[in-house]
Scaffold this motif. Structure first.
Motif, PDB file in Angstrom:
ATOM      1  N   THR A  66      -3.501   5.042   1.729  1.00 25.71           N
ATOM      2  CA  THR A  66      -4.013   4.931   3.262  1.00 25.71           C
ATOM      3  C   THR A  66      -3.023   4.203   4.309  1.00 25.71           C
ATOM      4  O   THR A  66      -3.146   4.599   5.402  1.00 25.71           O
ATOM      5  CB  THR A  66      -5.313   4.023   2.953  1.00 25.71           C
ATOM      6  OG1 THR A  66      -5.931   4.535   1.903  1.00 25.71           O
ATOM      7  CG2 THR A  66      -5.994   4.184   4.418  1.00 25.71           C
ATOM      8  N   GLN A  67      -2.184   3.140   3.733  1.00 20.72           N
ATOM      9  CA  GLN A  67      -1.335   2.442   4.628  1.00 20.72           C
ATOM     10  C   GLN A  67      -0.106   3.561   5.092  1.00 20.72           C
ATOM     11  O   GLN A  67       0.114   3.643   6.167  1.00 20.72           O
ATOM     12  CB  GLN A  67      -0.671   1.377   3.713  1.00 20.72           C
ATOM     13  CG  GLN A  67      -1.556   0.252   3.607  1.00 20.72           C
ATOM     14  CD  GLN A  67      -0.908  -0.663   2.874  1.00 20.72           C
ATOM     15  OE1 GLN A  67      -1.133  -0.894   1.707  1.00 20.72           O
ATOM     16  NE2 GLN A  67       0.153  -1.559   3.586  1.00 20.72           N
ATOM     17  N   GLN A  68       0.242   4.440   4.107  1.00 24.79           N
ATOM     18  CA  GLN A  68       1.215   5.235   4.294  1.00 24.79           C
ATOM     19  C   GLN A  68       0.913   6.413   5.517  1.00 24.79           C
ATOM     20  O   GLN A  68       1.557   6.731   6.281  1.00 24.79           O
ATOM     21  CB  GLN A  68       1.780   6.189   3.209  1.00 24.79           C
ATOM     22  CG  GLN A  68       2.529   5.279   2.162  1.00 24.79           C
ATOM     23  CD  GLN A  68       2.978   5.995   0.904  1.00 24.79           C
ATOM     24  OE1 GLN A  68       3.710   6.957   1.132  1.00 24.79           O
ATOM     25  NE2 GLN A  68       2.605   5.797  -0.374  1.00 24.79           N
ATOM     26  N   LEU A  69      -0.473   6.756   5.482  1.00 24.96           N
ATOM     27  CA  LEU A  69      -1.208   7.586   6.298  1.00 24.96           C
ATOM     28  C   LEU A  69      -1.117   7.034   7.660  1.00 24.96           C
ATOM     29  O   LEU A  69      -0.755   7.499   8.773  1.00 24.96           O
ATOM     30  CB  LEU A  69      -2.311   7.886   6.023  1.00 24.96           C
ATOM     31  CG  LEU A  69      -3.247   9.011   6.994  1.00 24.96           C
ATOM     32  CD1 LEU A  69      -2.634  10.097   7.529  1.00 24.96           C
ATOM     33  CD2 LEU A  69      -4.570   9.052   6.376  1.00 24.96           C
ATOM     34  N   ALA A  70      -1.358   5.810   7.681  1.00 25.71           N
ATOM     35  CA  ALA A  70      -1.398   4.893   9.044  1.00 25.71           C
ATOM     36  C   ALA A  70      -0.190   4.902   9.469  1.00 25.71           C
ATOM     37  O   ALA A  70       0.124   4.894  10.944  1.00 25.71           O
ATOM     38  CB  ALA A  70      -2.237   3.522   8.659  1.00 25.71           C
TER      39      ALA A  70
END
Length: 244
Positions: A121-125
């Motif tokens: 999720t952080q990488q997507l953000a």
């Protein structure tokens, strides 16, 4: 009690008080620095959303001609991605506190920012809104955006957006374009070996590019398979059939 021992005892009390005061000052400074960091990170997060809403950004990714839904991706590929990138993906709420703690310790002991402990999720953000520059402020902004993503979208939707926005090297963004460019086939046609191979590339696209460093990409593929065994996605016997 002798005068000497009395002076020694008083000196020890003074030393203890001094140490306690210094520790309190350090803690207070750390808290203040943390508050400033969180504030600036939140400002960066808000500024990103002001420039383009989350819904608009998601629609932009989904409108790409190479966008591939989860139903068009082999389960082996999806499991490989989760195993190697974020094996607690289904359990966390956007950030992985265990991974962050481990990364923080490693960074402190090496005086670097080499390890991030980022979830999918952080990488997507980060891919959606922020640069790849390593900074604590960007990291905090990324966390706020991860929380927003987790509130707005399901785990399946987040994983789908992630595999369609990550960079695979050689100008390929998203698993659809990468499969077409590297393998000359659609994602659903990938073999188990190709699934684990493709899952490993985004960790360092310039290093694991299939055109530039196929040998390194294959080493990474073997690591992906080991992670899948470690987290019970496949058995040791299955791993032997996947690794060349």
């Amino acid at each position: 009690m002798s005068r000497y021992k009395h002076r020694e005892k008083r000196a020890m009390r003074t030393l203890r008080k001094t140490i306690v005061r210094l520790l309190l000052l350090v803690i207070a400074a750390a808290v203040m620095a943390g508050c400033v960091l969180i504030g600036r990170g939140y400002q960066m997060y808000q500024a990103a959303l002001t420039q383009q809403s989350l819904e608009s950004k998601v629609e932009e990714i989904q409108s790409d001609p190479g966008y591939t839904e989860l139903s068009g991706l082999p389960e082996m590929y999806l499991n490989a991605v989760v195993a190697v990138e974020d094996h607690r993906f289904e359990q966390h709420f956007g950030i992985d506190l265990i991974a962050i703690g481990r990364a923080a310790w490693n960074n402190l002991t090496t005086w670097s920012l080499r390890e991030g402990g980022s979830t999918i999720t952080q990488q997507l953000a980060k891919n959606m809104y922020f640069t790849q520059e390593k900074s604590f402020i960007r990291k905090v902004a990324e966390m706020f955006m991860a929380f927003r993503l987790e509130r707005a979208y399901t785990k399946e939707e987040i994983l789908e957006l992630y595999v369609n926005s990550i960079y695979f090297g050689d100008g390929y963004y998203g698993i659809g374009d990468a499969c077409e460019g590297y393998l000359s086939e659609s994602p659903i046609e990938m073999t188990d070996y190709e699934c684990t191979l493709m899952a490993g590339i985004p960790n360092a696209p310039s290093v694991y590019s299939l055109t530039e460093n196929p040998a390194l990409a294959e080493q990474r593929q073997k690591y992906v398979v080991k992670q899948m065994v470690k987290y019970d996605y496949i058995t040791e016997d299955q791993a032997k059939t996947i690794t060349k």
